[in-house]
Design a protein around this motif. Sequence first.
Motif, PDB file in Angstrom:
ATOM      1  N   TYR A  11      37.879  17.045  24.060  1.00  0.00           N
ATOM      2  CA  TYR A  11      37.936  17.717  25.357  1.00  0.00           C
ATOM      3  C   TYR A  11      36.558  17.814  26.001  1.00  0.00           C
ATOM      4  CZ  TYR A  11      42.615  19.034  23.843  1.00  0.00           C
ATOM      5  OH  TYR A  11      43.919  18.996  23.403  1.00  0.00           O
ATOM      6  N   THR A  12      35.516  17.921  25.193  1.00  0.00           N
ATOM      7  CA  THR A  12      34.155  17.996  25.717  1.00  0.00           C
ATOM      8  C   THR A  12      33.620  16.617  26.063  1.00  0.00           C
ATOM      9  OG1 THR A  12      33.702  20.039  24.495  1.00  0.00           O
ATOM     10  CG2 THR A  12      31.793  18.753  25.193  1.00  0.00           C
ATOM     11  N   ILE A  13      33.947  15.623  25.247  1.00  0.00           N
ATOM     12  CA  ILE A  13      33.484  14.263  25.505  1.00  0.00           C
ATOM     13  C   ILE A  13      34.308  13.598  26.596  1.00  0.00           C
ATOM     14  CG2 ILE A  13      34.912  12.987  23.843  1.00  0.00           C
ATOM     15  CD1 ILE A  13      31.119  12.526  24.424  1.00  0.00           C
ATOM     16  N   GLY A  14      35.471  14.166  26.917  1.00  0.00           N
ATOM     17  CA  GLY A  14      36.294  13.634  27.996  1.00  0.00           C
ATOM     18  C   GLY A  14      37.041  12.377  27.616  1.00  0.00           C
ATOM     19  N   HIS A  20      31.750  10.705  34.219  1.00  0.00           N
ATOM     20  CA  HIS A  20      31.443  11.665  35.287  1.00  0.00           C
ATOM     21  C   HIS A  20      32.608  12.619  35.551  1.00  0.00           C
ATOM     22  CE1 HIS A  20      33.641   8.613  37.624  1.00  0.00           C
ATOM     23  NE2 HIS A  20      33.901   9.584  38.482  1.00  0.00           N
ATOM     24  N   GLN A  21      33.762  12.382  34.883  1.00  0.00           N
ATOM     25  CA  GLN A  21      34.939  13.237  35.090  1.00  0.00           C
ATOM     26  C   GLN A  21      35.145  14.258  33.979  1.00  0.00           C
ATOM     27  OE1 GLN A  21      37.759   9.968  35.404  1.00  0.00           O
ATOM     28  NE2 GLN A  21      37.864  10.198  37.630  1.00  0.00           N
ATOM     29  N   ARG A  22      34.398  14.141  32.891  1.00  0.00           N
ATOM     30  CA  ARG A  22      34.515  15.144  31.813  1.00  0.00           C
ATOM     31  C   ARG A  22      34.033  16.492  32.336  1.00  0.00           C
ATOM     32  NH1 ARG A  22      29.686  12.097  28.602  1.00  0.00           N
ATOM     33  NH2 ARG A  22      31.430  10.748  27.992  1.00  0.00           N
ATOM     34  N   TRP A  23      34.583  17.576  31.812  1.00  0.00           N
ATOM     35  CA  TRP A  23      34.302  18.862  32.445  1.00  0.00           C
ATOM     36  C   TRP A  23      32.829  19.258  32.431  1.00  0.00           C
ATOM     37  CZ3 TRP A  23      32.107  23.001  30.113  1.00  0.00           C
ATOM     38  CH2 TRP A  23      32.279  23.191  28.740  1.00  0.00           C
ATOM     39  N   PRO A  24      32.038  18.961  31.386  1.00  0.00           N
ATOM     40  CA  PRO A  24      30.617  19.324  31.490  1.00  0.00           C
ATOM     41  C   PRO A  24      29.909  18.617  32.652  1.00  0.00           C
ATOM     42  CG  PRO A  24      31.214  18.938  29.198  1.00  0.00           C
ATOM     43  CD  PRO A  24      32.360  18.445  30.021  1.00  0.00           C
ATOM     44  N   ALA A  25      30.253  17.346  32.885  1.00  0.00           N
ATOM     45  CA  ALA A  25      29.628  16.614  33.990  1.00  0.00           C
ATOM     46  C   ALA A  25      30.064  17.180  35.334  1.00  0.00           C
ATOM     47  CB  ALA A  25      29.984  15.134  33.901  1.00  0.00           C
ATOM     48  N   VAL A  26      31.336  17.504  35.456  1.00  0.00           N
ATOM     49  CA  VAL A  26      31.848  18.084  36.701  1.00  0.00           C
ATOM     50  C   VAL A  26      31.205  19.446  36.954  1.00  0.00           C
ATOM     51  CG1 VAL A  26      33.911  18.944  37.882  1.00  0.00           C
ATOM     52  CG2 VAL A  26      34.036  16.847  36.516  1.00  0.00           C
ATOM     53  N   ILE A  38      20.388  22.319  36.874  1.00  0.00           N
ATOM     54  CA  ILE A  38      20.765  22.175  35.464  1.00  0.00           C
ATOM     55  C   ILE A  38      20.549  20.711  35.077  1.00  0.00           C
ATOM     56  CG2 ILE A  38      23.208  21.679  35.900  1.00  0.00           C
ATOM     57  CD1 ILE A  38      22.083  23.940  33.042  1.00  0.00           C
ATOM     58  N   ASP A  39      20.041  20.501  33.889  1.00  0.00           N
ATOM     59  CA  ASP A  39      19.859  19.143  33.400  1.00  0.00           C
ATOM     60  C   ASP A  39      21.219  18.563  33.013  1.00  0.00           C
ATOM     61  OD1 ASP A  39      18.565  16.860  32.683  1.00  0.00           O
ATOM     62  OD2 ASP A  39      17.270  17.789  31.172  1.00  0.00           O
ATOM     63  N   GLU A  40      21.274  17.246  32.848  1.00  0.00           N
ATOM     64  CA  GLU A  40      22.503  16.642  32.355  1.00  0.00           C
ATOM     65  C   GLU A  40      22.794  17.203  30.963  1.00  0.00           C
ATOM     66  OE1 GLU A  40      24.889  14.523  33.641  1.00  0.00           O
ATOM     67  OE2 GLU A  40      23.846  15.114  35.457  1.00  0.00           O
ATOM     68  N   PRO A  41      24.025  17.637  30.703  1.00  0.00           N
ATOM     69  CA  PRO A  41      24.315  18.225  29.392  1.00  0.00           C
ATOM     70  C   PRO A  41      24.152  17.220  28.253  1.00  0.00           C
ATOM     71  CG  PRO A  41      26.317  17.952  30.691  1.00  0.00           C
ATOM     72  CD  PRO A  41      25.182  17.675  31.597  1.00  0.00           C
ATOM     73  N   GLN A  42      23.522  17.665  27.184  1.00  0.00           N
ATOM     74  CA  GLN A  42      23.489  16.871  25.957  1.00  0.00           C
ATOM     75  C   GLN A  42      24.782  17.165  25.220  1.00  0.00           C
ATOM     76  OE1 GLN A  42      20.226  17.634  23.263  1.00  0.00           O
ATOM     77  NE2 GLN A  42      21.115  16.375  21.636  1.00  0.00           N
ATOM     78  N   ILE A  43      25.595  16.161  25.025  1.00  0.00           N
ATOM     79  CA  ILE A  43      26.913  16.366  24.433  1.00  0.00           C
ATOM     80  C   ILE A  43      26.920  15.935  22.970  1.00  0.00           C
ATOM     81  CG2 ILE A  43      29.342  15.685  24.522  1.00  0.00           C
ATOM     82  CD1 ILE A  43      29.099  15.476  27.537  1.00  0.00           C
ATOM     83  N   VAL A  44      27.309  16.860  22.104  1.00  0.00           N
ATOM     84  CA  VAL A  44      27.541  16.555  20.695  1.00  0.00           C
ATOM     85  C   VAL A  44      29.018  16.790  20.455  1.00  0.00           C
ATOM     86  CG1 VAL A  44      26.962  17.093  18.290  1.00  0.00           C
ATOM     87  CG2 VAL A  44      25.189  17.210  20.066  1.00  0.00           C
ATOM     88  N   ALA A  45      29.794  15.735  20.569  1.00  0.00           N
ATOM     89  CA  ALA A  45      31.251  15.842  20.484  1.00  0.00           C
ATOM     90  C   ALA A  45      31.832  14.456  20.250  1.00  0.00           C
ATOM     91  CB  ALA A  45      31.827  16.425  21.772  1.00  0.00           C
ATOM     92  N   ILE A  46      32.856  14.390  19.411  1.00  0.00           N
ATOM     93  CA  ILE A  46      33.572  13.146  19.149  1.00  0.00           C
ATOM     94  C   ILE A  46      35.059  13.466  19.061  1.00  0.00           C
ATOM     95  CG2 ILE A  46      34.055  11.402  17.371  1.00  0.00           C
ATOM     96  CD1 ILE A  46      31.129  11.112  16.890  1.00  0.00           C
ATOM     97  N   THR A  47      35.868  12.592  19.619  1.00  0.00           N
ATOM     98  CA  THR A  47      37.316  12.768  19.552  1.00  0.00           C
ATOM     99  C   THR A  47      37.767  12.875  18.100  1.00  0.00           C
ATOM    100  OG1 THR A  47      37.652  11.566  21.612  1.00  0.00           O
ATOM    101  CG2 THR A  47      39.534  11.678  20.104  1.00  0.00           C
ATOM    102  N   ALA A 179      41.313  13.846  34.999  1.00  0.00           N
ATOM    103  CA  ALA A 179      40.146  14.310  35.741  1.00  0.00           C
ATOM    104  C   ALA A 179      40.477  15.539  36.579  1.00  0.00           C
ATOM    105  CB  ALA A 179      39.616  13.186  36.623  1.00  0.00           C
ATOM    106  N   ALA A 180      41.675  15.581  37.130  1.00  0.00           N
ATOM    107  CA  ALA A 180      42.075  16.722  37.964  1.00  0.00           C
ATOM    108  C   ALA A 180      42.140  18.009  37.154  1.00  0.00           C
ATOM    109  CB  ALA A 180      43.424  16.439  38.619  1.00  0.00           C
TER     110      ALA A 180
END
Length: 199
Positions: A11-14, A20-26, A38-47, A179-180
């Motif tokens: 859910y975090t990695i989208g 650009h549609q994953r919720w942290p980016a939005v 805010i800086d671009e989020p550093q994402i530590v996440a895997i499906t 994305a919605a």
Amino acid sequence: MPSWLALGDSYTIGEAVAAHQRWPAVLAQRLRQAGTPIDEPQIVAITGWTTDELAQGMDAALLAPPYDLVTLQIGVNNQYRGRPADDYRNEFTSLLARAITLAGARAARVVVVSIPDWGVTRFAREQGRDRRLIATELDSYNAIASDASSRADVRFVDITGISRQHPELLADDGLHPSAAQYALWAAAIEPSVHAALRA
């Protein structure tokens, strides 16, 4: 520029949407439009990650604390794999403590996001899953996360209701949010993130 570490799973990695549609980016874009840099989020996440797998992923990641914001959304795969709620409680509490440490020991800079209900998805329906049981178990997991957040003075955002209200907003895989739906999550999470960054 304020830094952001986003911890989680699919859910975090989208999964199944563009980056650009994953919720942290939005949400990062919404913050900037509202005048909050805010800086671009550093994402530590895997499906597919469970709580213990996220912990291992954090061990392996190149982290640069302290972060000005840390978000945490994890647990759906614990439930999916049938793991005991007590295990989730212990592992989530440990992850939350690590998140606070990564935020420079500032609990007010940490935001926990609830687990959506995948039982309402087309995938669950087509697989013949017990949707009521899934909802009950996820409610239990989310209650654990909410309680742990409250005890740690961390903000908790419930997006589970959005997933239940909009079961049609799915990616092509029929399981993950579209994305919605992620845009709705971002709007719901935004006030807590604004408050966290002001703390």
